[in-house]
Design a protein around this motif. Structure first.
Motif, mmCIF file in Angstrom:
data_model
loop_
_atom_site.group_PDB
_atom_site.id
_atom_site.type_symbol
_atom_site.label_atom_id
_atom_site.label_comp_id
_atom_site.label_asym_id
_atom_site.label_seq_id
_atom_site.Cartn_x
_atom_site.Cartn_y
_atom_site.Cartn_z
ATOM 1 N N CYS A 36 6.676 1.420 -7.438
ATOM 2 C CA CYS A 36 6.261 0.652 -6.281
ATOM 3 C C CYS A 36 5.464 -0.377 -6.312
ATOM 4 O O CYS A 36 5.084 -1.425 -6.166
ATOM 5 C CB CYS A 36 5.859 1.568 -5.095
ATOM 6 N N ARG A 37 4.275 -0.100 -7.250
ATOM 7 C CA ARG A 37 3.298 -0.919 -7.633
ATOM 8 C C ARG A 37 3.804 -2.272 -8.393
ATOM 9 O O ARG A 37 3.474 -3.334 -8.138
ATOM 10 C CB ARG A 37 2.262 -0.317 -8.631
ATOM 11 N N GLU B 75 0.772 -1.276 0.103
ATOM 12 C CA GLU B 75 -0.046 0.053 0.059
ATOM 13 C C GLU B 75 0.959 1.428 -0.041
ATOM 14 O O GLU B 75 2.149 1.228 0.356
ATOM 15 C CB GLU B 75 -0.874 -0.125 1.269
ATOM 16 N N THR B 76 0.267 2.335 -0.326
ATOM 17 C CA THR B 76 0.820 3.574 -0.327
ATOM 18 C C THR B 76 -0.065 4.428 1.044
ATOM 19 O O THR B 76 -1.077 4.690 1.011
ATOM 20 C CB THR B 76 0.644 4.484 -1.513
ATOM 21 N N ILE C 83 -2.813 9.600 -4.922
ATOM 22 C CA ILE C 83 -1.515 8.904 -4.884
ATOM 23 C C ILE C 83 -1.773 7.895 -3.551
ATOM 24 O O ILE C 83 -1.230 6.834 -3.884
ATOM 25 C CB ILE C 83 -0.351 9.726 -4.391
ATOM 26 N N ALA C 84 -2.204 8.148 -2.477
ATOM 27 C CA ALA C 84 -2.075 7.477 -1.471
ATOM 28 C C ALA C 84 -3.425 6.506 -1.287
ATOM 29 O O ALA C 84 -4.314 7.106 -1.788
ATOM 30 C CB ALA C 84 -1.799 8.219 -0.262
ATOM 31 N N ASP C 85 -3.334 5.193 -0.718
ATOM 32 C CA ASP C 85 -4.320 4.397 -0.297
ATOM 33 C C ASP C 85 -4.829 4.945 1.052
ATOM 34 O O ASP C 85 -6.087 5.236 1.295
ATOM 35 C CB ASP C 85 -3.967 2.917 -0.284
ATOM 36 N N LYS D 198 4.782 5.928 -7.645
ATOM 37 C CA LYS D 198 3.635 5.043 -7.374
ATOM 38 C C LYS D 198 3.752 3.868 -8.457
ATOM 39 O O LYS D 198 3.397 2.660 -8.046
ATOM 40 C CB LYS D 198 2.153 5.784 -7.780
ATOM 41 N N THR D 199 3.825 4.218 -9.763
ATOM 42 C CA THR D 199 4.138 3.384 -10.725
ATOM 43 C C THR D 199 5.369 2.028 -10.349
ATOM 44 O O THR D 199 4.947 0.778 -10.298
ATOM 45 C CB THR D 199 4.463 3.819 -11.759
ATOM 46 N N GLU E 39 3.828 10.288 -9.681
ATOM 47 C CA GLU E 39 3.229 9.290 -10.316
ATOM 48 C C GLU E 39 4.409 8.007 -10.624
ATOM 49 O O GLU E 39 4.103 6.750 -10.350
ATOM 50 C CB GLU E 39 3.002 9.975 -11.771
#
Ligand SMILES: Nc1ncnc2c1ncn2[C@@H]1O[C@H](COP(=O)(O)OP(=O)(O)OP(=O)(O)O)[C@@H](O)[C@H]1O
Ligand SMILES: [Mg+2]
Length: 328
Positions: free
Chosen positions: A200-201, A35-36, A220-222, A197-198, A194
């Motif tokens: 890390c995903r 997660e973020t 950006i964050a969950d 996030k990409t 961005e």
């Protein structure tokens, strides 16, 4: 959801001029795998110190207590060399100013390769190749020749990309980014977030994004953890918190943040100043600034209590916060 990092009663105490105070005052939270998590709060709320303490990076006049469970071990009880292993390999950190973390006298490709040769024993050629690949992934054009550049030959945005790449070289399980984009202009900031996030995903890395800018969090964050005076005052899914904040401090933060799409002409700053940590009021630390203050708030500090779906907040006021005029 698997908890990858579990923090219980984390405290950071500093000694200054013969006295002492707590900058982080009993923090409890968990980070889920993949997660973020955004950590937000005004300057001085203890965001950086909390995460520095977990990594064993408290300044000499400070000390940390509590437990920080990661991979079955308490990070706060590891020896410096054990912690060093964890830091390079499993948890990476990125700071605000890349120049402080990059070696000015070393080619960027070599610095990135060194992460692998030192921590994983990779041979030099393979490590250099991996560095070039990573430069390409973080969007550095002509990565093969750029790998031979020195940090000062790159723009601020490019250096930031190098930092991100370097942090991800070891495929860490957790990436902690402390105000990673504040030194950049707004367009580059958005691109960089961005990219975080990409990447890390793609790698399943959990991302902790520390920021005092609520504007960068949405999208950006969950989940989000809001800190005030060294404590978490509200946690939960980002959408829930933006839509229906339940701590007056978060409500205030949202009302004072310009939104990118709708131009708000009525931004309301939060009245008053953050408290002095050496002289906290007896009750809720936010009470002196709070428009929802009740008598109990001045005598008893609220604790963080769960409610609803995966949410928690530390506030005596129970219910939706309908806008009222700013605190008198
Ligand atoms: N070495 C130190 N000695 C004494 N106090 C310190 C020390 N380092 C940090 N502090 C204090 O600890 C508190 C928390 O600082 P911290 O850096 O965690 O804030 P922050 O939330 O990250 O703020 P910012 O958004 O400005 O980065 C502040 O009051 C700060 O002045
Ligand atoms: Mg900070």
């Amino acid at each position: 959801m698997t908890e990858i990092l579990t923090v219980e009663d984390l405290r950071v105490r500093f000694t200054v001029h013969g006295g002492s105070f707590e900058a982080v005052r009993g923090l409890n939270f968990a980070l889920n795998a993949g997660e973020t998590l955004a950590v937000v709060g005004e300057s001085g709320s203890g965001k950086s110190q909390a995460f520095m303490a977990m990594m064993g990076l408290v300044a000499r006049n400070g000390s940390a207590s509590g437990t920080v469970m990661f991979g079955g071990r308490d990070l706060l009880s590891l020896t410096p060399s054990q912690l060093n292993e964890v830091r390079g390999r499993e948890i990476a950190m990125i700071f605000q100013d890349p120049m402080t973390s990059l070696n000015p006298a070393m080619k960027i490709g070599a610095q990135m390769a060194e992460v692998l040769t030192e921590h994983q024993g990779t041979d030099r050629r393979a490590a250099w190749k991996a560095a070039v690949e990573m430069l390409d992934r973080v969007g550095i054009p002509e990565a093969v020749s750029r790998a031979n550049s020195y940090p000062h030959e790159l723009s601020g945005g490019m250096r930031q990309r190098v930092m991100i790449g370097m942090a991800l070289m070891c495929q860490p399980k957790v990436l902690i980014a402390d105000e990673p984009t504040t030194a950049l202009d707004v367009t580059v900031q958005a691109q960089m977030l961005e990219l975080f996030k990409t990447l890390c995903r793609e790698t399943g890395t959990s991302l902790v994004l520390i920021t005092h800018d609520l504007g960068v969090v949405a999208g950006i964050a969950d989940r989000m953890m809001v800190m005030y005076a060294g404590e978490a005052v509200e946690t939960g899914a980002v959408d829930d918190l933006f839509y229906d904040p339940r701590h007056p401090y978060l409500k205030g933060l949202i009302q004072s943040t310009p939104s990118p799409d709708e131009r708000k002409s009525y931004l309301t700053p939060i009245a008053g100043m953050p408290p002095n940590l050496t002289r906290l009021p007896p009750g809720c630390p936010f009470a002196p600034r709070c428009a929802w203050k009740m008598p109990i708030c001045e005598t008893t500090a609220p604790v963080l209590l769960p409610f609803g779906a995966g949410r928690a907040r530390a506030c005596h006021f129970d219910g939706p916060l309908v806008s009222v005029e700013s605190a008198s």
